[in-house]
Design a protein around this motif. Structure first.
Motif, PDB file in Angstrom:
ATOM      1  N   PRO A  10     -54.591 -17.514 -77.980  1.00  0.00           N
ATOM      2  CA  PRO A  10     -53.085 -18.284 -77.833  1.00  0.00           C
ATOM      3  C   PRO A  10     -53.066 -18.989 -76.552  1.00  0.00           C
ATOM      4  O   PRO A  10     -53.979 -18.736 -75.356  1.00  0.00           O
ATOM      5  N   ALA A  11     -52.243 -19.838 -76.132  1.00  0.00           N
ATOM      6  CA  ALA A  11     -51.890 -20.733 -75.287  1.00  0.00           C
ATOM      7  C   ALA A  11     -51.020 -19.638 -74.236  1.00  0.00           C
ATOM      8  O   ALA A  11     -50.301 -19.057 -74.540  1.00  0.00           O
ATOM      9  N   LYS A  12     -51.016 -20.274 -72.868  1.00  0.00           N
ATOM     10  CA  LYS A  12     -50.041 -19.849 -71.956  1.00  0.00           C
ATOM     11  C   LYS A  12     -49.463 -21.068 -71.256  1.00  0.00           C
ATOM     12  O   LYS A  12     -49.987 -21.871 -71.118  1.00  0.00           O
ATOM     13  N   LEU A  13     -48.247 -20.668 -70.400  1.00  0.00           N
ATOM     14  CA  LEU A  13     -47.476 -21.448 -69.491  1.00  0.00           C
ATOM     15  C   LEU A  13     -47.687 -20.638 -68.235  1.00  0.00           C
ATOM     16  O   LEU A  13     -47.411 -19.557 -68.269  1.00  0.00           O
ATOM     17  N   ASN A  14     -47.654 -21.724 -67.071  1.00  0.00           N
ATOM     18  CA  ASN A  14     -47.498 -21.058 -65.786  1.00  0.00           C
ATOM     19  C   ASN A  14     -45.900 -21.462 -65.416  1.00  0.00           C
ATOM     20  O   ASN A  14     -45.608 -22.643 -65.260  1.00  0.00           O
ATOM     21  N   ARG A  15     -45.027 -20.617 -65.666  1.00  0.00           N
ATOM     22  CA  ARG A  15     -43.595 -20.714 -65.422  1.00  0.00           C
ATOM     23  C   ARG A  15     -43.285 -21.290 -64.084  1.00  0.00           C
ATOM     24  O   ARG A  15     -42.277 -22.042 -63.848  1.00  0.00           O
ATOM     25  N   MET A  16     -43.941 -20.652 -63.011  1.00  0.00           N
ATOM     26  CA  MET A  16     -44.045 -21.249 -61.816  1.00  0.00           C
ATOM     27  C   MET A  16     -45.477 -20.783 -61.156  1.00  0.00           C
ATOM     28  O   MET A  16     -46.289 -19.911 -61.704  1.00  0.00           O
ATOM     29  N   LEU A  17     -45.681 -21.364 -60.212  1.00  0.00           N
ATOM     30  CA  LEU A  17     -47.031 -21.114 -59.343  1.00  0.00           C
ATOM     31  C   LEU A  17     -46.968 -21.585 -58.147  1.00  0.00           C
ATOM     32  O   LEU A  17     -46.827 -22.839 -57.586  1.00  0.00           O
ATOM     33  N   HIS A  18     -46.974 -20.637 -57.026  1.00  0.00           N
ATOM     34  CA  HIS A  18     -46.983 -20.788 -55.664  1.00  0.00           C
ATOM     35  C   HIS A  18     -48.292 -20.403 -55.265  1.00  0.00           C
ATOM     36  O   HIS A  18     -49.028 -19.573 -55.633  1.00  0.00           O
ATOM     37  N   ILE A  19     -48.739 -21.356 -54.138  1.00  0.00           N
ATOM     38  CA  ILE A  19     -50.027 -21.024 -53.330  1.00  0.00           C
ATOM     39  C   ILE A  19     -49.788 -20.311 -52.225  1.00  0.00           C
ATOM     40  O   ILE A  19     -49.127 -21.253 -51.228  1.00  0.00           O
ATOM     41  N   VAL A  20     -49.997 -19.353 -51.594  1.00  0.00           N
ATOM     42  CA  VAL A  20     -49.637 -18.718 -50.556  1.00  0.00           C
ATOM     43  C   VAL A  20     -50.692 -18.555 -49.516  1.00  0.00           C
ATOM     44  O   VAL A  20     -50.288 -17.784 -48.608  1.00  0.00           O
ATOM     45  N   GLY A  21     -51.858 -18.777 -49.672  1.00  0.00           N
ATOM     46  CA  GLY A  21     -52.763 -18.629 -48.878  1.00  0.00           C
ATOM     47  C   GLY A  21     -54.388 -19.099 -49.250  1.00  0.00           C
ATOM     48  O   GLY A  21     -54.308 -19.292 -50.467  1.00  0.00           O
ATOM     49  N   ARG A  22     -55.317 -19.067 -48.618  1.00  0.00           N
ATOM     50  CA  ARG A  22     -56.449 -19.336 -49.018  1.00  0.00           C
ATOM     51  C   ARG A  22     -57.347 -17.978 -48.236  1.00  0.00           C
ATOM     52  O   ARG A  22     -57.332 -17.920 -47.129  1.00  0.00           O
ATOM     53  N   ARG A  23     -58.322 -17.274 -49.311  1.00  0.00           N
ATOM     54  CA  ARG A  23     -59.017 -16.429 -48.999  1.00  0.00           C
ATOM     55  C   ARG A  23     -60.277 -16.503 -48.339  1.00  0.00           C
ATOM     56  O   ARG A  23     -60.602 -17.785 -48.231  1.00  0.00           O
ATOM     57  N   GLU A  24     -61.034 -15.742 -47.626  1.00  0.00           N
ATOM     58  CA  GLU A  24     -62.254 -15.839 -47.170  1.00  0.00           C
ATOM     59  C   GLU A  24     -62.973 -16.416 -48.024  1.00  0.00           C
ATOM     60  O   GLU A  24     -64.128 -16.951 -47.638  1.00  0.00           O
ATOM     61  N   ASP A  25     -63.323 -15.849 -49.313  1.00  0.00           N
ATOM     62  CA  ASP A  25     -64.299 -16.221 -50.128  1.00  0.00           C
ATOM     63  C   ASP A  25     -63.836 -17.650 -50.844  1.00  0.00           C
ATOM     64  O   ASP A  25     -64.543 -18.107 -51.739  1.00  0.00           O
ATOM     65  N   GLY A  26     -62.886 -18.349 -50.212  1.00  0.00           N
ATOM     66  CA  GLY A  26     -62.545 -19.811 -50.552  1.00  0.00           C
ATOM     67  C   GLY A  26     -61.562 -19.840 -51.937  1.00  0.00           C
ATOM     68  O   GLY A  26     -61.139 -20.899 -51.915  1.00  0.00           O
ATOM     69  N   TYR A  27     -61.353 -18.458 -52.452  1.00  0.00           N
ATOM     70  CA  TYR A  27     -60.490 -18.721 -53.619  1.00  0.00           C
ATOM     71  C   TYR A  27     -58.940 -18.736 -52.995  1.00  0.00           C
ATOM     72  O   TYR A  27     -58.697 -18.315 -51.979  1.00  0.00           O
ATOM     73  N   HIS A  28     -58.075 -19.111 -53.796  1.00  0.00           N
ATOM     74  CA  HIS A  28     -56.680 -19.477 -53.170  1.00  0.00           C
ATOM     75  C   HIS A  28     -55.740 -18.118 -53.757  1.00  0.00           C
ATOM     76  O   HIS A  28     -56.072 -17.588 -54.825  1.00  0.00           O
ATOM     77  N   ALA A  29     -54.786 -17.749 -53.069  1.00  0.00           N
ATOM     78  CA  ALA A  29     -54.018 -16.719 -53.239  1.00  0.00           C
ATOM     79  C   ALA A  29     -52.963 -17.224 -53.902  1.00  0.00           C
ATOM     80  O   ALA A  29     -52.099 -18.001 -53.506  1.00  0.00           O
ATOM     81  N   LEU A  30     -52.579 -16.574 -55.085  1.00  0.00           N
ATOM     82  CA  LEU A  30     -51.403 -17.256 -55.918  1.00  0.00           C
ATOM     83  C   LEU A  30     -50.349 -16.233 -56.101  1.00  0.00           C
ATOM     84  O   LEU A  30     -50.522 -15.055 -55.962  1.00  0.00           O
TER      85      LEU A  30
END
Length: 284
Positions: A10-30
Motif C-alpha cells: 500500500p501507499a502512504k501519505l504524510n499528513r504533516m512533515l516537520h523537520i526539527v533538526g539535523r543529526r550528526e550523521d547527516g540525516y534529518h530529525a523529523l
C-alpha cells in the motif's frame, strides 16, 4: 507451506512533515504523521527450493540486484539462514518518486510476506529492525498502522486518524529526495511539538516543511499545489512529487479528481488506519 502469496503493497501519505533538526550523521530529525490509503501495488511471492532470489518483472531504470524487493528478500534470507529462495513479481500502480512510499512499501511487503511464506515466524519488531536497513519508511509499512513518527521516521507510535477521501495528483515528474534534503534553503529548525499537540491541532495547522523547496525546484509541483488549493487545502506528501487534498465525501473528491484528470494522473483514495497488507495476510 503456502506455495505462493499475492499481497497488496500500500501507499502512504504524510499528513504533516516537520523537520526539527539535523543529526550528526547527516540525516534529518523529523516529526510526521503517516496514514495508509487504499492505493497499492501488487506483489506475488512464490517459494523455491534452490535458494535463488529472482524478481521476474523488471522495473524501468532499476537494476535487478538494486531493487528494494530483491534486497529485502536477500536480507531476510541471510538473517534467518533459511535455505529457501523466492520468485517475486511486482505489478506497479504507484508512481516512482511520488512520495507515496512505494519502494519502502514493496520492501516491507516482501519482508512480511516471505516471513509468512517461509514460516519463519519472526516478530514485527525484528522485521522492522531489518527493514530500517533498507529505508526509514519501511518500519511503518511493516507494523501496518497509522503512526506518529520521530527520529528519521522510524520511532513510531500508533495513532488513529480521521479517514477522509483524498484526491492525489501526480505532476508527472520524479523528485530527488536527497536533492531536497541537501538544499541549503530547506527549513531544518521547526520547533518540535508533542504528538498530542499535533493531533489536537489537526489538519488546519499541519504543514510539510519540504514544500517551499520542492515548489522552487520543481515548478510543475507548484502549479499542481496552486490548482488544488483552489478547491481544498493542498499539501505535498513526503518530498513529493504527489500532492493531495482531503474531502469529506467520495462524491466531492471524485468531482475534483475528474477536473484534475484532464491535466495530470489523478487518484481518489480512502484514508485508512490499518494497512491492506495485514488485512490480506489474514486470509492466508
Amino acid at each position: 507451506m503456502n506455495a505462493a502469496l499475492t499481497l497488496p503493497s500500500p501507499a502512504k501519505l504524510n499528513r504533516m512533515l516537520h523537520i526539527v533538526g539535523r543529526r550528526e550523521d547527516g540525516y534529518h530529525a523529523l516529526q510526521t504523521l503517516f496514514q495508509f490509503i487504499d492505493l497499492h501495488d501488487h506483489l506475488t511471492l512464490a517459494s523455491r527450493d534452490d535458494g535463488e532470489i529472482q524478481l521476474s518483472s523488471d522495473i524501468e531504470g532499476v537494476y535487478h540486484d538494486d531493487n528494494l524487493i530483491v534486497r529485502a528478500a536477500r536480507l531476510l534470507q541471510h538473517h534467518s539462514r533459511t535455505p529457501l529462495g523466492a520468485t517475486l513479481a511486482i505489478e506497479k500502480q504507484l508512481p516512482m518518486g511520488g512520495g507515496l512510499g512505494g519502494g519502502s512499501s514493496n520492501a516491507a511487503t516482501t519482508l512480511v510476506g516471505l516471513n509468512h511464506l517461509w514460516q519463519l515466524n519472526l516478530p514485527f519488531d525484528e522485521l522492522a529492525r531489518l527493514g530500517l536497513q533498507l529505508g526509514a519508511d519501511v518500519p511503518v509499512f511493516i507494523y501496518g498502522h497509522s503512526a506518529w513518527a520521530e527520529g528519521v521516521g522510524e520511532q513510531l507510535t500508533a495513532v488513529t486518524l480521521d479517514t477522509p477521501w483524498f484526491v492525489i495528483i501526480h505532476p508527472g515528474i520524479s523528485v530527488s529526495t536527497p536533492g531536497v534534503f541537501q538544499d541549503p534553503q530547506l527549513t531544518r529548525d521547526s520547533r518540535p511539538i508533542t504528538m498530542a499537540r499535533a493531533l489536537q491541532g489537526g489538519a488546519p495547522e499541519w504543514r510539510n516543511d519540504c514544500e517551499a523547496v520542492v515548489k522552487k525546484r520543481y515548478p510543475p509541483i507548484a502549479e499542481v499545489l496552486h490548482w488544488l488549493a483552489q478547491h481544498a487545502p493542498s499539501r505535498l506528501t513526503g518530498t513529493g512529487a504527489c500532492v493531495f487534498a482531503a474531502f469529506e465525501t467520495q462524491q466531492s473528491a471524485q468531482a475534483i479528481a475528474q477536473l484534475a484528470d484532464q491535466h495530470w494522473p489523478t487518484w481518489v483514495a480512502r484514508g485508512l488506519n490499518t494497512s491492506p497488507l495485514h488485512d490480506a495476510l489474514g486470509r492466508y
